[in-house]
Design an enzyme around this catalytic site. Structure first.
Site, PDB file in Angstrom:
ATOM      1  N   GLU A 148      11.732  11.336  98.072  1.00  0.00           N
ATOM      2  CA  GLU A 148      12.331  12.136  97.222  1.00  0.00           C
ATOM      3  C   GLU A 148      12.227  11.798  95.774  1.00  0.00           C
ATOM      4  O   GLU A 148      12.592  10.878  95.267  1.00  0.00           O
ATOM      5  CB  GLU A 148      13.666  12.519  97.683  1.00  0.00           C
ATOM      6  CG  GLU A 148      14.768  13.232  96.688  1.00  0.00           C
ATOM      7  CD  GLU A 148      14.095  14.654  96.224  1.00  0.00           C
ATOM      8  OE1 GLU A 148      14.148  15.369  97.153  1.00  0.00           O
ATOM      9  OE2 GLU A 148      13.932  14.873  94.935  1.00  0.00           O
TER      10      GLU A 148
ATOM     11  N   GLY B 155      17.868  18.282  97.405  1.00  0.00           N
ATOM     12  CA  GLY B 155      16.965  19.525  96.672  1.00  0.00           C
ATOM     13  C   GLY B 155      17.594  20.411  95.850  1.00  0.00           C
ATOM     14  O   GLY B 155      18.689  19.867  95.538  1.00  0.00           O
TER      15      GLY B 155
ATOM     16  N   THR C 141       8.316  20.288  99.412  1.00  0.00           N
ATOM     17  CA  THR C 141       8.685  20.391  98.117  1.00  0.00           C
ATOM     18  C   THR C 141       9.120  21.487  97.251  1.00  0.00           C
ATOM     19  O   THR C 141       9.392  21.363  96.020  1.00  0.00           O
ATOM     20  CB  THR C 141       7.338  19.915  97.522  1.00  0.00           C
ATOM     21  OG1 THR C 141       6.340  20.785  97.594  1.00  0.00           O
ATOM     22  CG2 THR C 141       7.022  18.238  97.687  1.00  0.00           C
TER      23      THR C 141
ATOM     24  N   VAL D  58      18.791  37.889  93.075  1.00  0.00           N
ATOM     25  CA  VAL D  58      20.034  37.171  93.550  1.00  0.00           C
ATOM     26  C   VAL D  58      20.561  36.405  92.775  1.00  0.00           C
ATOM     27  O   VAL D  58      21.735  36.551  92.189  1.00  0.00           O
ATOM     28  CB  VAL D  58      19.876  36.327  94.684  1.00  0.00           C
ATOM     29  CG1 VAL D  58      20.959  36.029  95.727  1.00  0.00           C
ATOM     30  CG2 VAL D  58      18.988  37.334  95.769  1.00  0.00           C
TER      31      VAL D  58
ATOM     32  N   GLU E   5      24.176  36.866  90.747  1.00  0.00           N
ATOM     33  CA  GLU E   5      25.549  35.920  91.015  1.00  0.00           C
ATOM     34  C   GLU E   5      25.798  35.192  89.970  1.00  0.00           C
ATOM     35  O   GLU E   5      27.013  35.222  89.372  1.00  0.00           O
ATOM     36  CB  GLU E   5      24.907  34.676  91.978  1.00  0.00           C
ATOM     37  CG  GLU E   5      24.885  35.512  93.422  1.00  0.00           C
ATOM     38  CD  GLU E   5      24.336  34.209  94.515  1.00  0.00           C
ATOM     39  OE1 GLU E   5      24.292  34.577  95.714  1.00  0.00           O
ATOM     40  OE2 GLU E   5      24.156  33.410  94.179  1.00  0.00           O
TER      41      GLU E   5
ATOM     42  N   VAL F 251      11.407  42.367  79.451  1.00  0.00           N
ATOM     43  CA  VAL F 251      11.667  41.690  77.983  1.00  0.00           C
ATOM     44  C   VAL F 251      10.220  41.288  77.459  1.00  0.00           C
ATOM     45  O   VAL F 251       9.570  40.648  78.134  1.00  0.00           O
ATOM     46  CB  VAL F 251      12.696  40.514  78.396  1.00  0.00           C
ATOM     47  CG1 VAL F 251      12.634  39.507  77.330  1.00  0.00           C
ATOM     48  CG2 VAL F 251      14.043  40.846  78.589  1.00  0.00           C
TER      49      VAL F 251
ATOM     50  N   HIS G  82      41.880  42.966 116.085  1.00  0.00           N
ATOM     51  CA  HIS G  82      42.606  43.859 114.902  1.00  0.00           C
ATOM     52  C   HIS G  82      43.859  43.181 114.398  1.00  0.00           C
ATOM     53  O   HIS G  82      44.502  42.401 115.204  1.00  0.00           O
ATOM     54  CB  HIS G  82      43.145  45.291 115.782  1.00  0.00           C
ATOM     55  CG  HIS G  82      43.737  46.026 114.952  1.00  0.00           C
ATOM     56  ND1 HIS G  82      43.013  46.734 114.012  1.00  0.00           N
ATOM     57  CD2 HIS G  82      45.119  46.365 114.851  1.00  0.00           C
ATOM     58  CE1 HIS G  82      44.143  47.517 113.292  1.00  0.00           C
ATOM     59  NE2 HIS G  82      45.075  47.296 113.869  1.00  0.00           N
TER      60      HIS G  82
END
Ligand code: FAD
Ligand code: NAI
Length: 467
Positions: free
Chosen positions: A32, A39, A142, A182, A186, A236, A446
């Site tokens: 890593e 990650g 990766t 997404v 968010e 843009v 319920h």
């Protein structure tokens, strides 16, 4: 040092593959380049964004408790405190991965991994020193990084990717988000809740492309009610950074329409997708083939065109989601250990962790139409659900799609509070090739929001009770 398996990259794909392979008796190492494991997802993605989404949602909710008969003073934002919560959440998760590596006797090597040849990985540390490791199999895990927008240079201070948007030291008065995907929705939600005026500029004429259009249309209206401004069908073209505020030039996406206009912003978030990350791996030299979108090409068993070299996660085709990467990691570890690993790509859920949440699994109505599959639709609004009324969470609905002939569940789409948790009953049902009738006949406690899923399934199969 010689291994059965070396995994390059410790994101959800890589670390899960390593752990599963070690559990199955393989001698495993992980390389890593970042100082901590986990990650994109754990360090700068899923986990820090959810820490800020939760905290900012609480901040906004506290300001709206009057309707429940609770009087509180106007909440005050402690942004450093909120960012500290985010950092602590990241730390506990990345430390957790390091602990799991130790527990499973996985060797961690911090440095950049490159493939010298099948069976040979060179690890280059920050000081330039190198170590060569030998192995039977290599897994490329990766991941991906943010796609750049030509003419809009990222500085991670004023023009940011998601990474900079998780670190802003001040709430921007005006935030322009490029991309209604997404990340844009968010992180746009986080900063809007904390006080920013948010404008989302999206190239297409809809938000969240790929998700069910009826769901996203209603979701867009909810976001607009919250204060989001959308400029759809717009691109843009430039950002002028010379002044105190950024001047953002936008144009209609289709040429020949009205002229360009200039918007002002304190911060611009570029969130137009992510691209596979293969830099520095030496793939060309070893002859590993990429596809037309620069993703590593693999066969049905995650093997590249070079025997002994495999790939999983964001760096290969498919949705760029942590759980997809994880499940590929497990499947590949099983295959390498001589078992039958498998991922069901028809039942991978997707969740947008906004408020309310959007959750989806399986086919959308648009996809079924395009494929010419005859289907039935069952819908149920949360406004007809007792628990939703009790929680003042009546916005949204459940939509169930089932095969018109066999009644098999083909898709489930939810916009509403807790959608991201509720979707899993549809996921499990699809995994077992269940039907709308199965779902409609399963007893649901319920009062729960999940009863709306049962009702929508009943609507698809026969008739709902409460509508
Ligand atoms: P990554 O997590 O990208 O990990 C790859 C690792 O490889 C990195 O640590 C990198 O440093 C390392 N690496 C790269 N090259 C080398 C090399 N040569 N040598 C050594 N190491 C190397 N997905 C969800 O499912 N849910 C979410 O809520 C969600 N939220 C997200 C929020 C944000 C802001 C972002 C950006 C992404 C989010 N995602 C989410 C997507 C998710 O993060 C990815 O799908 C997931 O991380 C992919 O896992 P991976 O293992 O393929 O790669
Ligand atoms: P995305 O692919 O979700 O959305 C990008 C959006 O940008 C699209 O709507 C696209 O039409 C638009 N776009 C592209 N070029 C544009 C341009 N030039 N101008 C204006 N709009 C443009 O990508 P996003 O949001 O960057 O996220 C990347 C990945 O990370 C996604 O694949 C997603 O799966 C993953 N992710 C997942 C999360 C989750 O599961 N909750 C959270 C955050 C990220």
């Amino acid at each position: 040092m010689s291994y059965d398996l070396i995994v390059i990259g410790s994101g959800p794909g890589g670390y899960v593959c390593a752990i599963k392979a070690a559990q199955l008796g393989l001698k495993v190492a992980v390389v890593e380049k970042r100082a901590t494991y986990g990650g994109t997802c754990l360090n700068i993605g899923c986990i820090p964004s959810k820490a800020l989404l939760h905290a900012s949602e609480m901040f906004e909710e506290v300001g709206h408790l009057d309707a429940l008969g609770i009087k509180v003073a106007k909440p005050k934002l402690d942004l450093p405190g909120m960012l500290a919560h985010k950092s602590a959440t990241v730390k506990s998760n990345v430390d957790g991965v390091a602990y799991l590596f130790k527990k499973n006797k996985i060797d961690g090597h911090i440095g950049t991994g490159s493939i010298a040849a099948p069976g040979k990985v060179v690890v280059t540390k920050e000081d330039g020193s190198t170590t060569t490791l030998e192995t039977k199999a290599i897994v490329i895990a990766t991941g991906s990084d943010s796609a750049p927008l030509p003419g809009v240079p990222i500085d991670e201070k004023r023009i940011v990717t998601s990474t900079g948007a998780l670190e802003l030291d001040k709430v921007p008065a005006k935030l322009i988000v490029v991309g209604a995907g997404v990340i844009g929705l968010e992180l746009g939600s986080v900063w809007r809740r904390l006080g920013a005026e948010v404008t989302v500029v999206e190239f297409l004429d809809r938000i969240l492309p790929g998700m069910d259009g009826e769901v996203t249309k209603q979701f867009q209206r909810m976001l607009e009610k919250q204060g989001f401004t959308f400029k759809l069908g717009t691109k843009v073209t430039a950002v002028d950074t010379s002044g105190k505020t950024l001047k953002v030039t936008v144009e209609p996406a289709k040429a020949g329409e009205a002229a360009a206009e200039t918007l002002e912003a304190d911060v611009v978030l570029v969130a137009i997708g992510r691209r596979p990350f293969t830099e520095g791996l030496g793939l060309e030299a070893v002859g590993v083939a990429l596809d037309e979108r620069k993703r590593v090409k693999v066969d049905g068993h995650y093997q590249t065109n070079v025997p002994g070299i495999y790939a999983i996660g964001d760096v290969i085709a498919g949705p760029m989601l942590a759980h997809k990467a994880e499940d590929e990691g497990v499947a590949l570890a099983e295959i390498l250990a001589g078992q039958a690993g498998h991922v069901n790509y028809d039942a991978i859920p997707g969740v947008v962790y906004t408020s309310p949440e959007v959750a989806t699994v399986g086919k959308t109505e648009e996809e079924l139409k395009a494929a010419g599959i005859a289907y039935k639709v069952g819908k149920f609004p949360f406004s007809a659900n007792g628990r939703a009324r009790a929680m003042l969470a009546t916005d949204g609905f459940v939509k169930i799609l089932s095969d018109a002939t066999t009644d098999r569940l083909l898709g489930a789409h939810i916009v509403g509070k807790g959608a991201g948790e509720m979707i899993h009953e549809a996921v499990v049902l699809m995994e077992f090739a269940g039907s709308a009738e199965d779902l409609g006949r399963s007893t649901h406690a319920h009062p729960t929001m999940s009863e709306s899923i049962k009702e929508a399934a009943l609507a698809a199969w026969s008739k709902p009770i409460h509508m």
